[in-house]
Scaffold this active site. Structure first.
Site, PDB file in Angstrom:
ATOM      1  N   ARG A 101      42.744  21.213 -41.526  1.00  0.00           N
ATOM      2  CA  ARG A 101      43.203  20.061 -40.725  1.00  0.00           C
ATOM      3  C   ARG A 101      44.353  19.424 -41.482  1.00  0.00           C
ATOM      4  NH1 ARG A 101      39.861  15.319 -37.745  1.00  0.00           N
ATOM      5  NH2 ARG A 101      39.653  17.084 -36.331  1.00  0.00           N
ATOM      6  N   ARG A 291      31.441  21.649 -29.859  1.00  0.00           N
ATOM      7  CA  ARG A 291      32.340  22.013 -30.970  1.00  0.00           C
ATOM      8  C   ARG A 291      31.654  23.036 -31.875  1.00  0.00           C
ATOM      9  NH1 ARG A 291      36.408  18.644 -32.559  1.00  0.00           N
ATOM     10  NH2 ARG A 291      36.927  20.458 -33.812  1.00  0.00           N
TER      11      ARG A 291
HETATM   12  N1  NVA Z   1      44.759  12.767 -31.161  1.00  0.00           N
HETATM   13  C1  NVA Z   1      43.748  12.427 -32.120  1.00  0.00           C
HETATM   14  C2  NVA Z   1      42.593  13.381 -32.058  1.00  0.00           C
HETATM   15  C3  NVA Z   1      41.470  13.102 -33.005  1.00  0.00           C
HETATM   16  C4  NVA Z   1      40.386  14.121 -32.918  1.00  0.00           C
HETATM   17  C5  NVA Z   1      44.355  12.417 -33.519  1.00  0.00           C
HETATM   18  O1  NVA Z   1      45.140  13.323 -33.835  1.00  0.00           O
HETATM   19  O2  NVA Z   1      44.057  11.502 -34.285  1.00  0.00           O
HETATM   20  N1   CP Z   2      37.300  15.450 -32.027  1.00  0.00           N
HETATM   21  C1   CP Z   2      37.463  15.600 -33.351  1.00  0.00           C
HETATM   22  O1   CP Z   2      38.163  16.487 -33.838  1.00  0.00           O
HETATM   23  O2   CP Z   2      36.755  14.699 -34.094  1.00  0.00           O
HETATM   24  P1   CP Z   2      36.876  14.481 -35.656  1.00  0.00           P
HETATM   25  O3   CP Z   2      38.209  13.879 -35.945  1.00  0.00           O
HETATM   26  O4   CP Z   2      35.735  13.551 -35.992  1.00  0.00           O
HETATM   27  O5   CP Z   2      36.725  15.809 -36.345  1.00  0.00           O
END
Ligand code: NVA
Ligand code: CP
Length: 306
Positions: A101, A291
């Site tokens: 991420r 998920r």
């Molecule tokens: N658009 C949001 C999604 C979080 C899961 C973000 O990138 O913070």
């Molecule tokens: N929806 C999602 O990716 O949630 P998190 O940011 O908690 O991982």
């Protein structure tokens, strides 16, 4: 060459359908998959916060007999300037897959280019392809056939929107995205989604009127107005976005059996109201659960263990 999952567009429509079928099987009979990742280790690197992605991947790996290693960039040498490529080369000697991420999509591409094991995008500024798998599984569970269904997304044209545009059209769905002017999804993604829709019988529409977008929708979807990394813009955005709130007025425009989705975390009272997220149309908790099942299926698919 390892198979990566950096974008929903890395899957053909047939592969996407197969992955959703596998996800449903993994969910229905988890005992059949409990040893499928035996002897496999998966590195999970987070450069942004996470609740669902982190825990669902960790449990997906553990419950398949594998070993997850959760790492934040601050505790890796990445935090002291080691390159993402060298990190990928090194981790490839220890683990069987790397989940990242991060911010720029380019970081994922650099990692995938250097790593010899599959790399999975666990959210970037550009896409959230793992989220989209869970979204499609949830829609399929509630609605049956995906092709021909209409999903309306309200709010910021962000990473989640991009993955929905690509994934829903791959499944033959119609996607409508209603954003404030200036917050549209990026044109290349809209263009690519339209191209996919042309081949699958789906459709893509971008507009600025949230109520018009909701008419006849099978699925209503929203996400935060300021994504991770955009915290400094949050106040300014909060002035522009309120008419895109997913509230009962919007639900009333959609089909009677509409389902409401949100990738979460939700900012209740901003992009979605309590009565809608907690109401009878909401499928957000199934969506969050999914998920785990879809990511288990994704790992099996990428590792050739399905
Ligand atoms: N658009 C949001 C999604 C979080 C899961 C973000 O990138 O913070
Ligand atoms: N929806 C999602 O990716 O949630 P998190 O940011 O908690 O991982």
């Amino acid at each position: 060459m390892a198979r990566d999952y950096l974008s929903v567009d890395d899957l053909s429509p047939e592969e996407l359908a197969g992955l959703l079928d596998l996800s449903a099987k993994v969910k229905a009979t988890p005992e059949d998959y409990s040893a499928r990742l035996r002897g496999k280790s998966v590195a999970l690197i987070f450069e942004k916060p996470s609740t669902r992605t982190r825990v669902s991947f960790e449990v997906a790996v553990t419950s398949s007999g594998g070993h997850p290693i959760v790492l934040s960039s601050s505790e890796l040498q990445l935090g002291r300037g080691e390159t993402i490529e060298d990190t990928g080369r090194t981790l490839s000697r220890y683990v069987d897959a790397i989940v990242l991420r991060t911010f720029e999509q380019e970081r994922l591409e650099l990692l995938a280019g250097a790593a010899s094991v599959p790399v999975i995008n666990a959210l970037s500024d550009f896409e959230h392809p793992c989220q989209c798998l869970a979204d499609l599984l949830t829609i399929g569970e509630r609605k049956g056939e995906l092709a021909g269904r209409t999903l309306t997304y309200l709010g910021d044209g962000n990473n989640v929107t991009h993955s929905l545009l690509l994934g829903c059209t791959k499944a033959g769905m119609r996607v409508r995205v209603a954003t404030p002017p200036g917050f549209e999804p990026i044109p290349q993604v809209v263009h690519r989604a339209s191209e996919i829709a042309g081949a699958t019988g789906g459709a893509v529409e971008t507009l600025n009127d949230p109520l018009a977008a909701a008419v006849g929708a099978d699925v209503l979807y929203t996400d935060v107005w300021a994504s991770m990394g955009q915290e400094a813009e949050a106040d300014e955005r909060a002035l522009v976005f309120p008419i895109y709130q997913l509230n009962q007025r919007v639900v009333d425009r959609a089909r009677e059996d509409v389902i409401v989705l949100h990738c979460l975390p939700a900012h209740r009272g901003q992009e979605i109201t309590d009565d809608v997220i907690d109401g009878p149309h909401s499928a957000v908790w199934d969506q969050a659960e999914n998920r785990m099942h879809t990511q288990k299926a994704l790992l099996l698919f990428l590792l050739g263990l399905a």
